[in-house]
Design a protein around this motif. Structure first.
Motif, short mmCIF file in Angstrom:
data_model
loop_
_atom_site.label_atom_id
_atom_site.label_comp_id
_atom_site.label_asym_id
_atom_site.label_seq_id
_atom_site.Cartn_x
_atom_site.Cartn_y
_atom_site.Cartn_z
N CYS B 313 0.85 -1.19 0.00
CA CYS B 313 0.00 0.00 0.00
C CYS B 313 0.89 1.24 0.00
O CYS B 313 1.84 1.35 0.77
CB CYS B 313 -0.89 -0.02 1.24
N ILE B 314 0.59 2.20 -0.88
CA ILE B 314 1.42 3.41 -0.96
C ILE B 314 0.72 4.60 -0.30
O ILE B 314 0.95 5.76 -0.66
CB ILE B 314 1.78 3.74 -2.42
N SER B 315 -0.15 4.30 0.67
CA SER B 315 -0.96 5.35 1.27
C SER B 315 -0.12 6.51 1.79
O SER B 315 -0.51 7.66 1.68
CB SER B 315 -1.81 4.78 2.40
N ILE B 318 0.71 8.79 -0.91
CA ILE B 318 -0.49 9.50 -1.36
C ILE B 318 -0.80 10.64 -0.39
O ILE B 318 -1.08 11.77 -0.80
CB ILE B 318 -1.68 8.52 -1.48
N CYS B 328 -0.91 3.21 -7.51
CA CYS B 328 -0.73 2.03 -6.65
C CYS B 328 -1.02 0.77 -7.45
O CYS B 328 -2.04 0.69 -8.13
CB CYS B 328 -1.66 2.12 -5.45
N PHE B 331 -4.50 -0.89 -6.63
CA PHE B 331 -5.73 -0.12 -6.76
C PHE B 331 -6.74 -0.82 -7.66
O PHE B 331 -6.44 -1.12 -8.82
CB PHE B 331 -5.40 1.27 -7.31
N CYS B 335 -7.07 -4.35 -3.93
CA CYS B 335 -7.58 -3.36 -2.98
C CYS B 335 -8.84 -2.70 -3.54
O CYS B 335 -8.79 -2.03 -4.57
CB CYS B 335 -6.51 -2.31 -2.71
N LEU B 341 -7.07 -2.85 1.24
CA LEU B 341 -5.72 -3.26 1.66
C LEU B 341 -5.12 -2.18 2.54
O LEU B 341 -4.32 -2.44 3.42
CB LEU B 341 -4.81 -3.40 0.43
N ALA B 343 -5.72 1.95 4.41
CA ALA B 343 -6.73 2.81 5.00
C ALA B 343 -7.41 3.76 4.02
O ALA B 343 -8.61 4.00 4.13
CB ALA B 343 -6.11 3.58 6.16
N PRO B 344 -6.73 4.31 3.04
CA PRO B 344 -7.42 5.27 2.16
C PRO B 344 -8.53 4.65 1.33
O PRO B 344 -9.27 5.35 0.65
CB PRO B 344 -6.30 5.81 1.26
N MET B 345 -8.62 3.31 1.35
CA MET B 345 -9.72 2.66 0.65
C MET B 345 -10.89 2.38 1.60
O MET B 345 -11.94 1.92 1.18
CB MET B 345 -9.21 1.35 0.02
N CYS B 352 -8.31 6.85 -1.95
CA CYS B 352 -8.38 5.73 -2.90
C CYS B 352 -9.82 5.33 -3.19
O CYS B 352 -10.17 5.01 -4.33
CB CYS B 352 -7.59 4.55 -2.36
S1 SF4 Z 1 -5.42 1.96 0.00
FE1 SF4 Z 1 -5.31 0.38 -1.57
S2 SF4 Z 1 -5.27 1.48 -3.52
FE2 SF4 Z 1 -4.83 2.97 -1.90
S3 SF4 Z 1 -2.59 3.04 -1.81
FE3 SF4 Z 1 -3.23 1.51 -0.28
S4 SF4 Z 1 -3.23 -0.46 -1.40
FE4 SF4 Z 1 -3.13 1.17 -2.95
#
Ligand code: SF4
Ligand code: SF4
Ligand SMILES: [Mg+2]
Ligand SMILES: [Mg+2]
Ligand SMILES: [Mg+2]
Ligand SMILES: [Mg+2]
Ligand SMILES: [Mg+2]
Ligand SMILES: [Mg+2]
Ligand SMILES: [Mg+2]
Ligand SMILES: [Mg+2]
Ligand SMILES: [Mg+2]
Ligand SMILES: [Mg+2]
Lengths: 345, 367, 80, 345, 367, 80
Positions: B313-315, B318, B328, B331, B335, B341, B343-345, B352
């Motif tokens: 996850c590259i949160s 971001i 990501c 994405f 996720c 996967l 938190a931003p999702m 996300c």
């Molecule tokens: S929340 Fe999901 S889509 Fe967003 S950066 Fe993390 S892994 Fe990727």
């Protein structure tokens, strides 16, 4: 960014509250676990109800909720039970079972694998019985507020004859036919209850009963009354019918079949097999002159191959059930106050 | 509702937006620090009202997003104990740990309760003397006084079965980290109004000066956010770097001194790990030694053991404005909102999740 | 972070300093809210509430500032 | 020794497992708590199914299980909900609701008083709606394996017209009508949830919807689709219909009524009222030239007096729902993944 | 099933019954001591096979019937505790205490489990180390060795969360009490076969001699019971008072010495209160001091507190053969099978429940 | 008191003295039963079982006694 869903819902997932929210998880549950086992009607209409073709004859309507624990027991599972139980209630009115609804109450934490197995079983049971699962509902309750899975089915059938099949048509002289040995379902379930476990060749009798009933009707048997034997067993069903018809029934214990394993389990726990649940047995009340013919018809259907005449309706209006037992004594059967509890004494 | 509706009026909003359009001459990248602001921006579609030159970057000001994997794993371990009732704010339940989330624990029979306030968790502890009641005390400066008060009241009530799993973050060090990150694109900040309601905004002045970024203390309604953007852009266009207070109806220069007092009584400042970002010096709170017995991590012997976040996850990037959700690799694949996967999702206004919703549109302009 | 919404203080319920609380009205529905951090709030005042605690008192004066500003923009706009 | 029963079942009794055994306690439960609120059909037939008069028109069949907690909430209770919910699903097909089944899953320990109050409420709700409760079932589960009381109702209705009312009949240009303000049921229930308690003038909208629907049909409105807004709220219902019809809907937020208390409660908990449950609201898709007439008809029925046109179906086949909000921006509505959880941020 | 079916054969039963008819010349009142025998007599309708001169009186040999109100109330108090899992044989759950029964506690949320064996309760204790597991150890000499073994095994397994609420009765003192009661009508006894399987029957010889009553150790199948009656009646007709063993296939003169040994290891003999009858000296068992920590009454500080049984139930007099159910003022009124006031209304073969079933018949001869 | 029923010892499961147990067959269904009190019971023997414990071994010889007696009655009856 048009991404497709690459993840099959994994088999070790469990039901979560979100599955009952009406949102995306609910949709996946329906799509992956439920629709595949149902007729197209429901899926295609994608609506909260099913519009059915015109029903010939009078309509019969019934419902039952199924709360069996454990969900899987020797000889069956809650899914089959939910199909057969409602099919049987329709059959006991002399109706041809046509359509079922299916409403699930899932407890958070239920393994998806379990749900999948139950639903597949429901689908097979419906197909085998010739009924269509056409509408449904799914709710999820918090952990600790359910018991894995409850299923409600309601059923619609059609009456294609003019007979009234009901307790008040029971007549003095009627022969009482029983469609097979008793007590198997209750003891098969108990064999898997926590702490009471025992093992052996004990299978539930769980089965659909419409075939022998329709066979009787098609042969022109003037069936007076029918009743499937579920909770409370043979004794409770007959007491209810005696009261409903205000007639006295005389039974011969020797003609009531009970297998050795059922008897063994009952003796061990101090239970009376006459009060133990069945899920694939019924009693039929027929005029005495048709009793032999009816018996022959029943015995031709696999599900009622062991049918026997077990007693008669007597002229008294005492509304009671008398059992003449194996040693020739009489016993008055009544309703138990509540559940049968295992005894030590 | 008074003090809400008037800040959502179309006419007023359009006027402010027009003023922004009038003022802007060049591209500017502005970060709204707070998750609550992000929520409003996404839900109200505010980006649609801004000139194309202005890019809003969603910052790290969401405790749900930045609580470290290690703490989530500790929460899951504690909540799984049969002797524990675990109380949490609702939105934490879906945040993925190394292995499942709190909802999974609940589905497996863990006694996990959603609370609205730490005071409710305190009540649960009073009502269940035979259980250990653990409250998941996550948050920024806004929430910390509520948690501090819970500790004070638990002490006063002599509750022995109450403890907190603390995951507390401070905003100014995070802003500093973002400003000083190599490659940072953020040129101005909307500071978090409610954090400042507690802490005031004097701390931001050195940051604005040192990193030459305008910082505007901003509220949460459309009109607030747009005014915050306007106050920021105006400075940027003029090359000014002041700290301004857009949200003066709720924020005083010095903040809430009553709250600061209790906060200092209960908590010490400490280094803190931010999920996806890493450790930032002096950016968190921990219980002071006097209140160590309320520390759930200690009480349940939680080892510092979670491995690194291997989810990919590259949160963190971001939230620092360095990358976008579509950068990501997971994405929309592994996720997705129903199985996040990162938190931003999780929440539908997470960066996300918002991108995901608009994935099938040619114009991804609404986020 | 930090969902906070304005509500009107209806009635003080508890006056002890740490557990000072009031019924606070949010568009008609009411909830008991801890006022320990905003002891100056009086009945009729609006407070910003976060996780069951009032974190600041709304200053009406300041709340109107932006509308006065918008009016000025409007006037300017008309002048232009 | 012919003794009569001198003891009325005492009001402080609770449900015990024996009440589900099929024995004497079960009989008393039925006789004293359930039959009095049902139509005679069930009681008199004393059978596990109901034989219904011939149904005119096509038959519509639906089911829902109700698992609301708490059982009583401001503005209603689970009993009413169980009647109205199924009546509404029938109405949403354009059917006249006729018969309901009622299947109860009682948790051991449920106060009899609660059961009595719920059943009385069901009886009243059925009478008020003109449906008949004709068949049922009662199960009792052990303490900790239920949540007081679950109710399943299945329903049968008749279609007395030839329209097909379904998602695939939604047309570009259709006007989308909403029958009243939204979010009341979900927030009224939440107001009584342990720990979240708040008080104020928040009443569930729980109500039957067949009257306005039948009024539309009788007036000759060419209704394309109907949907009641239950879990998942307005947004989820519309997303489902957009997908079901593969059409794009454009909504105007300003025309969607939400009362101040609902808004206040939603703001406090960080919930979006578009996704909050309703139990007495529906959307209707009608041709644009009939929209005004339809609205006038709806507004004449008390239950839909506040109906408004909230949007239109556009020509795009994008299968999405776009909300133009109060400040003139657009927002794409989608399904939530699971339940809405209160937020702090 | 072998050793069951053959004792239920009509032809054999009729032969024995005919022999009884042949032998009897005068009225005789015989008590079957054991509830299991009563069960068989009622269920098989054996009274129908006997000559009218022979009256069978149902004795006190049912632990469900004779466990005192005080102990039932203690069971209810203990089972109501949230920290307790209470294990009981099924038929105890419906026996009324001063205020409700165990099923009521269960319905109110008490964790009460029906077990088939005390070994199951032991397993529950092993599986639930954080709970107190209490087993309701009721019974006569037959059951006591099972309970003794549970104590021994719990000691061996070092279980600290297991205890027994003991309500144990001894048969010979009860028979003596019945014989010596003023107005006693009982002229002969069918002694309880399974009790004797454990204890043997030497203890009965002094009783038979002193009170001049024949005592026949009897089994539980129709043929057993009828043979027991025959062996008793033959003696009565001839004026003999011996102890005979009808149930020799399961009962040895000296009983089961292995079981007696463990029994003595774990239990002491003590006075005991019989419900409806009162205290009988040396007619019960209590845990020996060495095993006192397994005593649930002690562990949960149960006071001896139940008031007298004010229900008006005359079960004690019925079980002593002094009165009949229809003599009870509550019979069929306040006391009915679905809400029993006293134990004999609880099981469908209890004396009162059997009478109740036949209440609407002119001939009440079937019980 | 004391429901006890006869079952056939099928297979010894545990040989430790206090927890000595066997699978015992009752009309086809089987359950593990503690044999500590009837250590002499062998596979094929019948035991009387009460609350999970075997309390005695059935002596076949004695079990047939009553049928021999009935035969004698029968013979006497025929003689009369
Ligand atoms: S929340 Fe999901 S889509 Fe967003 S950066 Fe993390 S892994 Fe990727
Ligand atoms: S009828 Fe009831 S109260 Fe009377 S003796 Fe029998 S059990 Fe006791
Ligand atoms: Mg039914
Ligand atoms: Mg039936
Ligand atoms: Mg049924
Ligand atoms: Mg539904
Ligand atoms: Mg459960
Ligand atoms: Mg439905
Ligand atoms: Mg619907
Ligand atoms: Mg519905
Ligand atoms: Mg039923
Ligand atoms: Mg519960």
């Amino acid at each position: 960014m048009h991404t497709e869903c690459p993840i099959p819902v994994s088999a070790d997932e469990t039901v979560r509250l979100g599955h009952g929210s009406g949102g995306e998880l609910s949709q996946r549950l329906l799509r992956e676990y439920i629709y595949p086992h149902f007729d197209n009607a429901w899926t295609v209409q994608a609506h909260d109800s099913a519009t059915l073709p015109r029903i010939g004859g009078r309509t019969v309507f019934t419902t039952d909720s199924f709360v069996v624990s454990p969900l899987f027991f020797p000889g069956g599972n809650i899914g089959e039970l939910a199909v057969y139980g409602t099919v049987n209630d329709l059959a006991m009115s002399g109706a041809r079972p046509l359509y079922l609804s299916c409403s699930l109450i899932l407890e958070e934490g239920l393994p998806m694998k379990t749900l999948a197995a139950v639903m597949a079983s429901m689908g097979r049971a419906a197909a085998a019985t010739g009924v269509q699962l056409v509408t449904g509902d799914t709710k999820v309750v918090e952990k600790g507020k359910g018991d894995g899975l409850f299923i409600n089915t309601a059923g619609i059938g059609s009456l294609e004859h003019v007979l009234s099949i009901a307790p008040d048509r029971i007549q003095p002289g009627d022969s009482i036919l029983l469609s097979g040995d008793i007590g198997r379902h209750g003891m098969a379930v108990m064999a898997r209850r926590e702490g009471l476990e025992f093992d052996g060749p004990l299978l539930s009798d769980c089965a659909p009963l419409h075939e022998p009933v329709l066979a009787l009707l098609e042969a022109g048997i003037n069936v007076h009354c029918l009743r499937d034997l579920t909770r409370g067993g043979l004794a409770t069903a007959l007491v209810e019918l005696a009261e409903g018809s205000r007639r006295q029934f005389s039974l011969r214990e020797n003609d009531i079949a009970i297998t050795e394993p059922v008897l063994g389990a009952c003796e061990m726990l101090g239970l009376d097999p006459l009060y133990v649940a069945n899920e694939g047995r019924f009693v039929a009340f027929v005029p005495p002159h048709q009793a032999q013919q009816a018996l022959a018809i029943l015995q031709k259907c696999p599900v009622s191959a062991d049918s026997r005449a077990i007693g008669t309706v007597s002229a008294s209006e005492a509304a009671e059930v008398i059992l003449r037992n194996s040693i020739g004594c009489e016993r008055l059967l009544d309703r138990l106050p509540g559940e049968q509890l295992p005894r030590i004494c | 509702m008074k003090f809400l509706h008037e800040y959502r009026q179309r006419e007023a909003v359009e006027k402010i937006a027009a003023e922004i359009h009038r003022v802007v001459t060049r591209p500017w990248t502005i970060m709204e620090v707070c998750g609550g602001q992000t929520h409003a921006i996404v839900k109200f579609g505010l980006q649609q009202l801004l000139p194309p030159q202005i890019e809003l970057v969603h910052g790290p000001g969401c405790p749900v997003c930045v609580t470290s994997l290690e703490i989530i794993d500790q929460a899951i371990a504690i909540a799984s104990r049969p002797d524990v009732i675990f109380c949490s704010f609702g939105d934490m339940l879906r945040v993925p740990g190394s292995n499942g989330d709190l909802l999974t624990v609940k589905a497996a029979g863990g006694d996990i309760r959603t609370v609205y306030s730490p005071l409710q968790a305190l009540k649960v502890a009073e009502d269940n003397p035979h259980k250990e009641v653990v409250f998941f005390a996550i948050g920024f400066e806004t929430t910390a006084p509520a948690h501090a008060m819970a500790v004070v009241l638990a002490t006063k009530k002599r509750l022995r079965n109450f403890s907190l799993l603390v995951s507390h973050f401070l905003v100014p060090p995070a802003i500093e980290a973002i400003c000083s990150a190599p490659g940072s694109r953020v040129q101005g900040f909307l500071a978090a109004g409610h954090v400042c309601a507690i802490m005031g905004y004097e701390q931001y002045r050195p940051l604005a000066r040192e990193y030459r970024v305008p910082i505007v203390v901003t509220g949460f309604e459309p009109l607030d956010i747009l005014e915050g953007v306007l106050l920021c852009v105006r400075q940027l266009e003029q090359g000014i770097c002041l700290v301004l207070n857009q949200y003066a109806r709720a924020v005083d220069r010095n903040g809430n001194l009553n709250a600061q007092e209790i906060l200092e009584l209960v908590f010490d400042i400490d280094d803190q790990a931010w999920r996806g970002v890493g450790s930032i010096a002096a950016s968190g709170l921990r219980l002071r030694a006097e209140f160590a017995r309320f520390d759930a991590g200690r009480r349940f012997g939680m080892a510092h053991s979670s491995g690194p976040d291997r989810s990919g996850c590259i949160s963190g990037r971001i939230m620092q404005g360095l990358q976008k959700p579509c950068d990501c690799p997971h994405f929309g694949g592994r996720c997705r909102p129903e199985q996040p996967l990162g938190a931003p999702m999780v929440s539908s206004e997470g960066a996300c999740a918002a991108y995901y919703r608009y994935r099938n549109r040619s114009t991804a302009d609404a986020h | 972070m930090c969902l906070g919404i304005p509500g009107r203080v209806e009635e003080l319920l508890n006056e002890s300093p740490l557990e000072r609380s009031a019924r606070v009205n949010f568009g008609g529905i009411c909830k008991e809210i801890n006022l320990a951090y905003v002891p100056e709030a009086r009945e009729g005042d609006y407070v910003i509430v976060h996780v069951g605690f009032a974190i600041s008192r709304v200053r009406e004066q300041e709340a109107h500032r932006i509308f006065r500003y918008l009016e000025r923009i409007g006037e300017l706009g008309e002048l232009q």
